[in-house]
Design a protein around this motif. Structure first.
Motif, PDB file in Angstrom:
ATOM      1  N   MET A 149     -12.660   0.381  -6.426  1.00  0.00           N
ATOM      2  CA  MET A 149     -11.943   0.833  -5.240  1.00  0.00           C
ATOM      3  C   MET A 149     -11.580   2.295  -5.438  1.00  0.00           C
ATOM      4  SD  MET A 149      -9.450  -2.449  -4.511  1.00  0.00           S
ATOM      5  CE  MET A 149      -8.978  -2.717  -6.237  1.00  0.00           C
ATOM      6  N   PRO A 150     -11.528   3.060  -4.341  1.00  0.00           N
ATOM      7  CA  PRO A 150     -11.163   4.475  -4.480  1.00  0.00           C
ATOM      8  C   PRO A 150      -9.678   4.634  -4.809  1.00  0.00           C
ATOM      9  CG  PRO A 150     -11.415   3.901  -2.166  1.00  0.00           C
ATOM     10  CD  PRO A 150     -11.818   2.695  -2.960  1.00  0.00           C
ATOM     11  N   VAL A 151      -9.321   5.720  -5.345  1.00  0.00           N
ATOM     12  CA  VAL A 151      -7.961   6.117  -5.715  1.00  0.00           C
ATOM     13  C   VAL A 151      -7.442   5.304  -6.905  1.00  0.00           C
ATOM     14  CG1 VAL A 151      -5.593   6.545  -4.947  1.00  0.00           C
ATOM     15  CG2 VAL A 151      -7.486   6.839  -3.324  1.00  0.00           C
ATOM     16  N   SER A 198      -5.574  -1.526  -0.074  1.00  0.00           N
ATOM     17  CA  SER A 198      -5.114  -0.515  -1.020  1.00  0.00           C
ATOM     18  C   SER A 198      -4.387  -1.171  -2.194  1.00  0.00           C
ATOM     19  CB  SER A 198      -4.157   0.455  -0.313  1.00  0.00           C
ATOM     20  OG  SER A 198      -3.414   1.187  -1.248  1.00  0.00           O
ATOM     21  N   PRO A 199      -4.885  -0.985  -3.413  1.00  0.00           N
ATOM     22  CA  PRO A 199      -4.181  -1.513  -4.573  1.00  0.00           C
ATOM     23  C   PRO A 199      -2.778  -0.916  -4.723  1.00  0.00           C
ATOM     24  CG  PRO A 199      -6.342  -0.680  -5.203  1.00  0.00           C
ATOM     25  CD  PRO A 199      -6.138  -0.334  -3.773  1.00  0.00           C
ATOM     26  N   ASP A 256      -8.835  -5.737  -1.933  1.00  0.00           N
ATOM     27  CA  ASP A 256     -10.209  -5.236  -1.903  1.00  0.00           C
ATOM     28  C   ASP A 256     -10.285  -4.170  -0.816  1.00  0.00           C
ATOM     29  OD1 ASP A 256     -13.017  -4.854  -1.616  1.00  0.00           O
ATOM     30  OD2 ASP A 256     -13.394  -6.921  -2.232  1.00  0.00           O
ATOM     31  N   ASP A 257     -10.921  -3.053  -1.103  1.00  0.00           N
ATOM     32  CA  ASP A 257     -10.998  -1.961  -0.136  1.00  0.00           C
ATOM     33  C   ASP A 257     -12.044  -2.197   0.950  1.00  0.00           C
ATOM     34  OD1 ASP A 257     -12.955  -1.561  -2.266  1.00  0.00           O
ATOM     35  OD2 ASP A 257     -13.421   0.322  -1.249  1.00  0.00           O
ATOM     36  N   PHE A 295      -8.706  -2.210 -12.645  1.00  0.00           N
ATOM     37  CA  PHE A 295      -8.107  -2.111 -13.977  1.00  0.00           C
ATOM     38  C   PHE A 295      -6.859  -1.219 -13.962  1.00  0.00           C
ATOM     39  CE2 PHE A 295     -12.583  -3.187 -14.968  1.00  0.00           C
ATOM     40  CZ  PHE A 295     -12.337  -4.450 -15.493  1.00  0.00           C
ATOM     41  N   GLU A 296      -6.896  -0.171 -13.144  1.00  0.00           N
ATOM     42  CA  GLU A 296      -5.709   0.673 -12.994  1.00  0.00           C
ATOM     43  C   GLU A 296      -4.581  -0.115 -12.313  1.00  0.00           C
ATOM     44  OE1 GLU A 296      -7.965   4.991 -12.652  1.00  0.00           O
ATOM     45  OE2 GLU A 296      -7.747   3.742 -10.864  1.00  0.00           O
ATOM     46  N   PHE A 297      -4.954  -0.970 -11.362  1.00  0.00           N
ATOM     47  CA  PHE A 297      -3.975  -1.851 -10.730  1.00  0.00           C
ATOM     48  C   PHE A 297      -3.305  -2.725 -11.797  1.00  0.00           C
ATOM     49  CE2 PHE A 297      -2.918  -6.110  -9.349  1.00  0.00           C
ATOM     50  CZ  PHE A 297      -2.065  -5.887  -8.272  1.00  0.00           C
TER      51      PHE A 297
END
Length: 126
Positions: free
Chosen positions: A63-65, A39-40, A12-13, A69-71
């Motif tokens: 989360m930024p960057v 950071s994921p 979690d950011d 779901f991208e993780f």
């Protein structure tokens, strides 16, 4: 009392959310080891190189960057993804799309609304 899990990874950011979630996990003796990453992408690297071998992951969506779901998309390409790690989407999102996408994702065990509570942990440990 036995500790339900060996290693828990919290991604979690938000520093405050991590602090609160970690305290709930610790006070409930949820895992022997709790690893927190904001950071994921850093979490993916730890999983990829074998530095972390979690039984459970708590994952935020927004989360930024790289979002949650991208993780999961990156996670899908790792050997560790075949281990059956329980992943709980822990989010403050009320967006029905996020909830539906979590329910449809093969890696997500359950969507849990923040903040993490003792009751939610009890249900996980049943």
């Amino acid at each position: 009392m036995t500790v339900p899990f060996k290693t828990c990874l919290l991604i979690d950011d938000n520093y405050i959310d991590n602090f609160v979630t970690r305290r709930v996990l610790e006070s409930n003796k949820f895992a022997e080891q709790i690893i927190v990453r904001q950071s994921p992408m850093e979490a993916i690297e730890l999983l990829k190189d074998g530095t972390v071998d979690p039984d459970v992951i708590f994952l935020d969506i927004r989360m930024p960057v790289m979002n949650g779901f991208e993780f999961l998309h990156e996670f899908d390409g790792l050997d560790i993804a075949k281990k059956g790690i329980r992943i709980y989407m822990l989010s403050s999102s009320l967006d029905p799309t996020d909830i539906r996408e979590s329910a449809d994702n093969k890696y997500i065990t359950q969507f849990i609304h923040k903040p993490l509570t003792n009751k939610a942990l009890e249900e996980i440990c049943l």
